[in-house]
Design a protein around this motif. Structure first.
Motif, PDB file in Angstrom:
ATOM      1  N   ALA A 114       0.829  -1.208   0.000  1.00  0.00           N
ATOM      2  CA  ALA A 114       0.000   0.000   0.000  1.00  0.00           C
ATOM      3  C   ALA A 114       0.863   1.258   0.000  1.00  0.00           C
ATOM      4  O   ALA A 114       0.555   2.237  -0.701  1.00  0.00           O
ATOM      5  CB  ALA A 114      -0.923   0.001   1.215  1.00  0.00           C
ATOM      6  N   VAL A 115       1.941   1.251   0.775  1.00  0.00           N
ATOM      7  CA  VAL A 115       2.855   2.401   0.817  1.00  0.00           C
ATOM      8  C   VAL A 115       3.497   2.618  -0.544  1.00  0.00           C
ATOM      9  O   VAL A 115       3.569   3.749  -1.045  1.00  0.00           O
ATOM     10  CB  VAL A 115       3.924   2.198   1.910  1.00  0.00           C
ATOM     11  N   ALA A 124      -6.720  -4.054  12.989  1.00  0.00           N
ATOM     12  CA  ALA A 124      -7.165  -3.448  11.733  1.00  0.00           C
ATOM     13  C   ALA A 124      -8.038  -2.229  11.993  1.00  0.00           C
ATOM     14  O   ALA A 124      -7.928  -1.210  11.294  1.00  0.00           O
ATOM     15  CB  ALA A 124      -7.926  -4.481  10.904  1.00  0.00           C
ATOM     16  N   ALA A 125      -8.899  -2.307  13.009  1.00  0.00           N
ATOM     17  CA  ALA A 125      -9.757  -1.167  13.348  1.00  0.00           C
ATOM     18  C   ALA A 125      -8.926   0.014  13.837  1.00  0.00           C
ATOM     19  O   ALA A 125      -9.213   1.177  13.495  1.00  0.00           O
ATOM     20  CB  ALA A 125     -10.768  -1.585  14.416  1.00  0.00           C
ATOM     21  N   LEU A 126      -7.900  -0.264  14.630  1.00  0.00           N
ATOM     22  CA  LEU A 126      -7.011   0.806  15.093  1.00  0.00           C
ATOM     23  C   LEU A 126      -6.268   1.438  13.923  1.00  0.00           C
ATOM     24  O   LEU A 126      -6.094   2.667  13.869  1.00  0.00           O
ATOM     25  CB  LEU A 126      -6.022   0.254  16.122  1.00  0.00           C
ATOM     26  N   LEU A 127      -5.825   0.609  12.971  1.00  0.00           N
ATOM     27  CA  LEU A 127      -5.135   1.133  11.788  1.00  0.00           C
ATOM     28  C   LEU A 127      -6.071   2.032  10.984  1.00  0.00           C
ATOM     29  O   LEU A 127      -5.678   3.119  10.546  1.00  0.00           O
ATOM     30  CB  LEU A 127      -4.633  -0.020  10.921  1.00  0.00           C
ATOM     31  N   TRP A 128      -7.304   1.599  10.809  1.00  0.00           N
ATOM     32  CA  TRP A 128      -8.288   2.386  10.041  1.00  0.00           C
ATOM     33  C   TRP A 128      -8.541   3.731  10.719  1.00  0.00           C
ATOM     34  O   TRP A 128      -8.556   4.770  10.065  1.00  0.00           O
ATOM     35  CB  TRP A 128      -9.581   1.595   9.935  1.00  0.00           C
ATOM     36  N   ALA A 129      -8.748   3.672  12.042  1.00  0.00           N
ATOM     37  CA  ALA A 129      -9.018   4.906  12.786  1.00  0.00           C
ATOM     38  C   ALA A 129      -7.787   5.810  12.809  1.00  0.00           C
ATOM     39  O   ALA A 129      -7.913   7.046  12.764  1.00  0.00           O
ATOM     40  CB  ALA A 129      -9.456   4.570  14.214  1.00  0.00           C
ATOM     41  N   TYR A 130      -6.600   5.207  12.867  1.00  0.00           N
ATOM     42  CA  TYR A 130      -5.354   5.984  12.838  1.00  0.00           C
ATOM     43  C   TYR A 130      -5.221   6.742  11.520  1.00  0.00           C
ATOM     44  O   TYR A 130      -4.893   7.939  11.500  1.00  0.00           O
ATOM     45  CB  TYR A 130      -4.161   5.043  13.042  1.00  0.00           C
ATOM     46  N   LEU A 131      -5.478   6.065  10.414  1.00  0.00           N
ATOM     47  CA  LEU A 131      -5.404   6.719   9.110  1.00  0.00           C
ATOM     48  C   LEU A 131      -6.426   7.844   8.993  1.00  0.00           C
ATOM     49  O   LEU A 131      -6.138   8.904   8.426  1.00  0.00           O
ATOM     50  CB  LEU A 131      -5.603   5.695   7.988  1.00  0.00           C
ATOM     51  N   ASP A 132      -7.621   7.616   9.536  1.00  0.00           N
ATOM     52  CA  ASP A 132      -8.645   8.670   9.526  1.00  0.00           C
ATOM     53  C   ASP A 132      -8.164   9.903  10.279  1.00  0.00           C
ATOM     54  O   ASP A 132      -8.297  11.041   9.811  1.00  0.00           O
ATOM     55  CB  ASP A 132      -9.946   8.155  10.158  1.00  0.00           C
ATOM     56  N   LEU A 152      -8.568   7.365   1.751  1.00  0.00           N
ATOM     57  CA  LEU A 152      -9.446   6.351   1.179  1.00  0.00           C
ATOM     58  C   LEU A 152      -8.708   5.512   0.148  1.00  0.00           C
ATOM     59  O   LEU A 152      -8.930   4.299   0.039  1.00  0.00           O
ATOM     60  CB  LEU A 152     -10.667   7.017   0.542  1.00  0.00           C
ATOM     61  N   VAL A 153      -7.817   6.165  -0.616  1.00  0.00           N
ATOM     62  CA  VAL A 153      -7.001   5.435  -1.585  1.00  0.00           C
ATOM     63  C   VAL A 153      -6.090   4.438  -0.860  1.00  0.00           C
ATOM     64  O   VAL A 153      -5.984   3.267  -1.244  1.00  0.00           O
ATOM     65  CB  VAL A 153      -6.156   6.408  -2.439  1.00  0.00           C
ATOM     66  N   ILE A 154      -5.443   4.912   0.205  1.00  0.00           N
ATOM     67  CA  ILE A 154      -4.539   4.046   0.976  1.00  0.00           C
ATOM     68  C   ILE A 154      -5.308   2.863   1.567  1.00  0.00           C
ATOM     69  O   ILE A 154      -4.860   1.711   1.487  1.00  0.00           O
ATOM     70  CB  ILE A 154      -3.846   4.850   2.086  1.00  0.00           C
TER      71      ILE A 154
END
Length: 373
Positions: A24-25, A301-309, A327-329
């Motif tokens: 992804a990076v 995964a939820a923490l990663l999603w919230a972190y990116l947000d 959203l792209v990431i």
């Protein structure tokens, strides 16, 4: 040999999500470079340590995402694709807010009954898709997607009929919850310097995760559910009533989906309105995939999603890039994790084949060596 093989399997399991994040990076960096955006500034923003206030936001966001992903994962373990969590939680949140706002019951009793109302509403809405599948063979993917659209417009219609208009605003909300029916937040003042509080219902997410793990792994129902998801014909041969399992799984998944909006309702908004957060159900699908339907994996995964947000909100200011890049990431992570897990699965199959072949060769060679001696 067994210990070494188990360690190898654990390493392979960890390698898949790590590989997906690396991919992804790389892919996102290529997109930024082609678009002429500052690659270094974007990743500096996304990878910098979050502020104390952002830490609270990440935990709060992750608790909501976690509930959504668990609801999706229940269906996934049965090989059912409950795409309707978004509609189910809308219906449930509206029903719970409408009931709790009346204040018919005191304090925590009002909260508990409202939670039951939310679970029942989500289960009923998901049950429509379950009934259509077991009686008419309608794909749950198609029916739940259609039910999402119906739920959006149905709730909007009912909100217009039952809600109160907010003074000085165009917003339309249900009646606010009574003060004694609001779940107090958890302060982190002694840990990090911020007045912001974690939703009290973060504990609800933890309890749901524990129950999910216990039911799936430690009960006969969970065994039947997993067995049916892996091989329906084998489940039928072992006496499992598949149609009943399908309907039951959809009902439980819908009941879990009914809890998705509860941290927001009782810990932040205290009303259900036309500005309710959308897309939580679809985020749950991605997070369940990323976490491989495992309660611990889903939590990360939820923490990663919230972190990116949380980190993505500053992209426009620090890097001059739209926060939509997040959203792209997230999309690339989901796509790459599916590919990565398939690569790891095939690698595990090859390793298992080699291990079995080596073990058989060793056992076949042992008597011959003994005879020579």
């Amino acid at each position: 040999m067994s210990t070494r093989f188990d360690a190898r399997r654990i390493l392979m399991a960890i390698a898949a999500p790590l590989l997906s994040i690396v991919v992804a990076v790389v892919v996102t960096s290529i997109i930024l470079f082609v678009a002429g955006d500052p690659v270094g500034a974007v990743w500096a923003q996304l990878f910098k340590a979050p502020l104390p206030r952002q830490v609270v936001n990440i935990i709060n966001g992750a608790s909501v995402y976690y509930l959504s992903a668990i609801a999706v994962a229940i269906g996934f373990r049965m090989n059912l694709f409950n795409i309707g969590v978004d509609g189910q939680y809308r219906v449930a949140s509206f029903a719970a807010a409408l009931f709790a706002g009346q204040g018919w019951l005191p304090g925590w009793l009002n909260i508990i009954v409202a939670l039951l109302v939310a679970m029942a509403s989500g289960a009923v809405w998901a049950g429509i898709a379950g009934v259509l599948k077991v009686t008419r063979g309608v794909s749950e993917v198609i029916s739940t997607i259609m039910l999402n659209s119906i739920a959006t417009f149905l709730v909007a219609f009912l909100l217009g009929k039952t809600a109160e208009r907010v003074q000085g605003s165009n917003a339309t909300n249900t009646k606010p919850l009574p003060q004694d029916s609001r779940v107090p937040g958890i302060s982190l003042d002694g840990i990090i310097a911020t007045p912001s509080k974690i939703y009290g219902f973060v504990l609800l997410a933890i309890v749901v995760g524990i129950l999910y793990w216990f039911v799936i792994n430690k009960t006969r129902f969970g065994f039947d559910l997993r067995a049916t998801g892996r091989s329906e014909s084998a489940a039928v041969a072992s006496g499992v009533k598949v149609k009943r399992m399908v309907l039951t799984s959809m009902l439980i998944s819908g009941a879990a989906a009914g809890l998705v909006g509860m941290p927001l309702l009782f810990g932040q908004d205290y009303v259900y309105g036309d500005t309710v957060q959308a897309g939580l159900g679809f985020a749950g699908i991605a997070i369940a995939l990323l976490g491989r339907n495992n309660p611990v994996g889903i939590a990360f995964a939820a923490l990663l999603w919230a972190y990116l947000d949380a980190q993505g909100n500053g992209l426009q200011i620090t890097a001059g890039v739209s926060d939509r890049l997040v959203l792209v990431i997230q999309g690339v992570i989901v796509l790459s994790v599916v590919i990565a897990y398939e690569v790891v699965r095939r690698a595990n199959v090859r390793l298992e084949q080699r291990r079995v072949a080596s073990e058989l060769a060793r056992q076949a060679g042992a008597p011959a060596e003994g005879a020579v001696a």
